[in-house]
Design an enzyme around this catalytic site. Structure first.
Site, short mmCIF file in Angstrom:
data_model
loop_
_atom_site.label_atom_id
_atom_site.label_comp_id
_atom_site.label_asym_id
_atom_site.label_seq_id
_atom_site.Cartn_x
_atom_site.Cartn_y
_atom_site.Cartn_z
N ASP A 67 5.63 4.50 -6.96
CA ASP A 67 4.55 3.54 -7.17
C ASP A 67 4.13 2.85 -5.87
O ASP A 67 4.82 2.93 -4.85
CB ASP A 67 4.94 2.50 -8.23
CG ASP A 67 6.36 1.97 -8.06
OD1 ASP A 67 6.95 2.17 -6.99
OD2 ASP A 67 6.87 1.33 -8.99
N ASN A 136 12.64 -6.37 -17.96
CA ASN A 136 11.99 -6.04 -19.24
C ASN A 136 12.08 -4.55 -19.55
O ASN A 136 11.41 -4.07 -20.46
CB ASN A 136 10.53 -6.51 -19.22
CG ASN A 136 9.72 -5.84 -18.12
OD1 ASN A 136 10.21 -4.94 -17.43
ND2 ASN A 136 8.49 -6.27 -17.93
N HIS A 138 11.23 -2.09 -17.48
CA HIS A 138 10.23 -1.21 -16.85
C HIS A 138 10.89 -0.25 -15.86
O HIS A 138 11.92 -0.55 -15.27
CB HIS A 138 9.09 -2.02 -16.20
CG HIS A 138 9.42 -2.73 -14.94
ND1 HIS A 138 9.16 -4.07 -14.74
CD2 HIS A 138 9.98 -2.31 -13.77
CE1 HIS A 138 9.55 -4.41 -13.52
NE2 HIS A 138 10.05 -3.37 -12.92
N GLU A 143 5.25 -0.77 -17.55
CA GLU A 143 5.61 -2.01 -18.21
C GLU A 143 5.69 -1.80 -19.72
O GLU A 143 5.13 -0.82 -20.23
CB GLU A 143 4.52 -3.07 -17.93
CG GLU A 143 4.32 -3.36 -16.45
CD GLU A 143 5.37 -4.33 -15.90
OE1 GLU A 143 6.38 -4.60 -16.58
OE2 GLU A 143 5.16 -4.80 -14.77
C1 F6R Z 1 9.72 -0.06 -7.63
C2 F6R Z 1 10.17 0.20 -8.98
C3 F6R Z 1 10.53 -0.91 -9.91
C4 F6R Z 1 11.88 -1.51 -9.57
C5 F6R Z 1 12.26 -2.62 -10.56
C6 F6R Z 1 13.60 -3.26 -10.24
O1 F6R Z 1 9.44 1.17 -6.96
O2 F6R Z 1 10.26 1.32 -9.33
O3 F6R Z 1 10.55 -0.40 -11.21
O4 F6R Z 1 12.84 -0.51 -9.60
O5 F6R Z 1 11.28 -3.60 -10.55
O6 F6R Z 1 13.52 -3.88 -9.02
P1 F6R Z 1 14.81 -4.58 -8.35
O7 F6R Z 1 15.71 -3.46 -7.95
O8 F6R Z 1 14.26 -5.33 -7.17
O9 F6R Z 1 15.41 -5.45 -9.39
#
Ligand code: F6R
Length: 241
Positions: A67, A136, A138, A143
């Site tokens: 992403d 959540n 994701h 989401e």
């Molecule tokens: C970003 C991504 C997001 C993160 C998620 C957890 O490329 O894929 O889904 O993996 O937001 O982020 P952290 O590891 O910072 O808690």
């Protein structure tokens, strides 16, 4: 789904780096699907260490990131393109032309999504997809929603994700409101998936991912369908399991 329990962040990062390193050794031109966020940083450090020790080379590895924020240039210090250079690419022998990430500055959202899907297809699909997970549930920027998305799309970020990511920006107002993300369909099409999770904050999402119903309200729950999905999580993230 395989679940590997690590005692702490350090151990989970080492296990995840070992799994990715094994993939590179088995297939030196592997296509790695990569994630950003805080959790994979230790994994990337483990990969850099193995590269510096001469155990692995990225010279033929190809990558496709999950992403990118919409509206951030690749040189913005909060863009995921910058993150990847800072946390991995600049420290190993990967060829920049072998790295791929959605273009946050694309003028036409639909065309950019189509382009990125073609990139992944031309790579021959993803061999190993690394994922973090949001509180959540994701994955990427998929989401909680009423339906799973298939290919790359432009997604409106939820307030909870904007708040969670505000720590990296001067204020929540500066966090982009949209992002390009691979859909759950693309993630599920990877030959293997490796999800890393650390800390109590993730315990509820991890419980639902492993034991909950498969629902787009918990996007990571779709991994229950994957024939080769591994979760590497620490004691805290697994505390509800
Ligand atoms: C970003 C991504 C997001 C993160 C998620 C957890 O490329 O894929 O889904 O993996 O937001 O982020 P952290 O590891 O910072 O808690």
């Amino acid at each position: 789904m395989r679940v590997i329990r690590a005692k702490d962040y350090e151990e989970l990062s080492d296990i995840a780096a070992r799994i990715i390193a094994a993939q590179i050794i088995l297939k030196p031109n592997a296509v790695l699907g990569l994630a950003t966020g805080s959790t994979p940083i230790g994994t990337y450090q483990g990969l850099i260490r193995r590269f510096k020790d001469g155990k692995i080379s990225f010279s033929n590895v190809r990558t496709a990131n999950l992403d990118e924020y919409k509206g951030l240039r690749a040189d913005h210090d909060q863009s995921y393109a910058y993150f990847m250079r800072d946390n991995l690419f600049d420290h190993v022998d990967i060829k920049p032309e072998n790295t791929n990430i959605p273009n946050g500055m694309a003028e036409n959202d639909a065309k950019e999504c189509e382009r990125y899907d073609c990139v992944v297809k031309e790579l021959g699909g993803v061999d190993l997809q690394l994922l973090g997970i949001g509180k959540n549930g994701h994955i990427g920027f998929n989401e909680p929603a009423d339906a799973f998305q298939n290919g790359t799309y432009c997604v409106k970020l939820t307030d909870s994700t904007i708040q969670a990511n505000a720590r990296f920006f001067a204020s929540a107002d500066e966090v982009p409101k949209y992002a390009f993300s691979m859909g759950c369909g693309t993630i599920l099409a990877a030959k293997s998936v490796l999800l890393v999770a650390s800390g109590k904050d993730k315990a509820d999402a991890i419980y639902k991912t492993i034991h909950g119903p498969i629902t787009p309200q918990v996007p990571a729950s779709i991994l229950q369908f994957h024939p080769d999905a591994t979760i590497v999580a620490d004691e805290e993230a697994l505390s509800l399991c």
